[in-house]
Write a protein that holds these residues in place. Sequence first.
Motif, mmCIF file in Angstrom:
data_model
loop_
_atom_site.group_PDB
_atom_site.id
_atom_site.type_symbol
_atom_site.label_atom_id
_atom_site.label_comp_id
_atom_site.label_asym_id
_atom_site.label_seq_id
_atom_site.Cartn_x
_atom_site.Cartn_y
_atom_site.Cartn_z
ATOM 1 N N ILE A 11 0.913 -1.193 -0.109
ATOM 2 C CA ILE A 11 0.036 -0.051 0.001
ATOM 3 C C ILE A 11 0.912 1.247 0.067
ATOM 4 N N THR A 12 2.179 1.038 0.528
ATOM 5 C CA THR A 12 2.811 2.418 0.588
ATOM 6 C C THR A 12 3.376 2.561 -0.876
ATOM 7 N N TYR A 168 6.737 1.016 7.476
ATOM 8 C CA TYR A 168 5.823 0.006 7.642
ATOM 9 C C TYR A 168 5.192 -0.218 8.929
ATOM 10 N N VAL A 169 3.802 -0.857 8.837
ATOM 11 C CA VAL A 169 3.326 -1.466 10.287
ATOM 12 C C VAL A 169 3.842 -2.930 10.198
ATOM 13 N N ASP A 170 4.378 -3.338 11.396
ATOM 14 C CA ASP A 170 5.056 -4.729 11.467
ATOM 15 C C ASP A 170 3.918 -5.673 11.546
ATOM 16 N N SER A 187 1.401 -2.444 4.679
ATOM 17 C CA SER A 187 0.980 -1.004 4.925
ATOM 18 C C SER A 187 1.956 -0.107 5.719
ATOM 19 N N GLY A 188 1.690 0.984 5.723
ATOM 20 C CA GLY A 188 2.377 2.011 6.553
ATOM 21 C C GLY A 188 1.326 2.595 7.595
ATOM 22 N N ILE A 189 0.103 2.223 7.443
ATOM 23 C CA ILE A 189 -0.895 2.521 8.320
ATOM 24 C C ILE A 189 -1.589 1.400 8.708
#
Length: 260
Positions: A11-12, A168-170, A187-189
Amino acid sequence: MSQSRGLLIDITKCVGCRECERACAAANNLPEEEATALSATHYTVVESRNDDQTFVRRLCMHCNQPTCVSACLVGAFTKMDTGAVLYDESKCIGCRYCMQACPYEVPRYEWGSLTPRIQKCRMCYERVAAGGQTACSEACQFEATTFGDRDELIKEARKRIDENPGQYVDYIYGLTEAGGTSVMYISGIPFEQLGFPMNLPKEPIPELSWRVLSQIPKYTVAAGIMLFGIHWITSRRTDVARFEAEERRKASDTSHHERS
């Protein structure tokens, strides 16, 4: 048996160009106009979030152990070795149990057709079986969609997360949800902020249901799990009824517009 293939959606990296939508439409002979939600004529859509700062692509998740396969009374759905979940319209009786069963609310019904079918992403089965890649991944120029062996995609997802901890979210969405899927996201969110269902069990839903049913004569604790199952089914039916009403309304509006 061939190795299961899949898609990794980053998504990033998605810029919202919608080339994946156009490639999907061309590969499946679908209308090319943009859409804001999955439909019988749009197998994938790019949703904009955060005031058009974030773009999320939606499509069938192609579950490792699909609930649509287990829910179908006539075997109209099949999980293929390539990773794709396919639908055989010649077997379908129109019960739409697949729509009620899918935890991702993916299958769409052709309400405007005299011979309605269920429609959804096929993960370009013929192309992949012939050694190619999906049309959407081939069209993506920004590495937002990557096609490959599922195990290798997991390694790639883990690598991106580990090398860019602030970006990124882990978490790899689809790695374990409902037993895992062939389509995975990073994703980063946080995913809950992007509308992804986060209340899914880690075990395959068909396997979980069967284990509960098989233990009912032995353990009274199964009663509580049964109530959970009833709640799940009731909630899904409510959601599906809402989606079906909306789809019928859209089909009716389209038909009225064409007559006008």
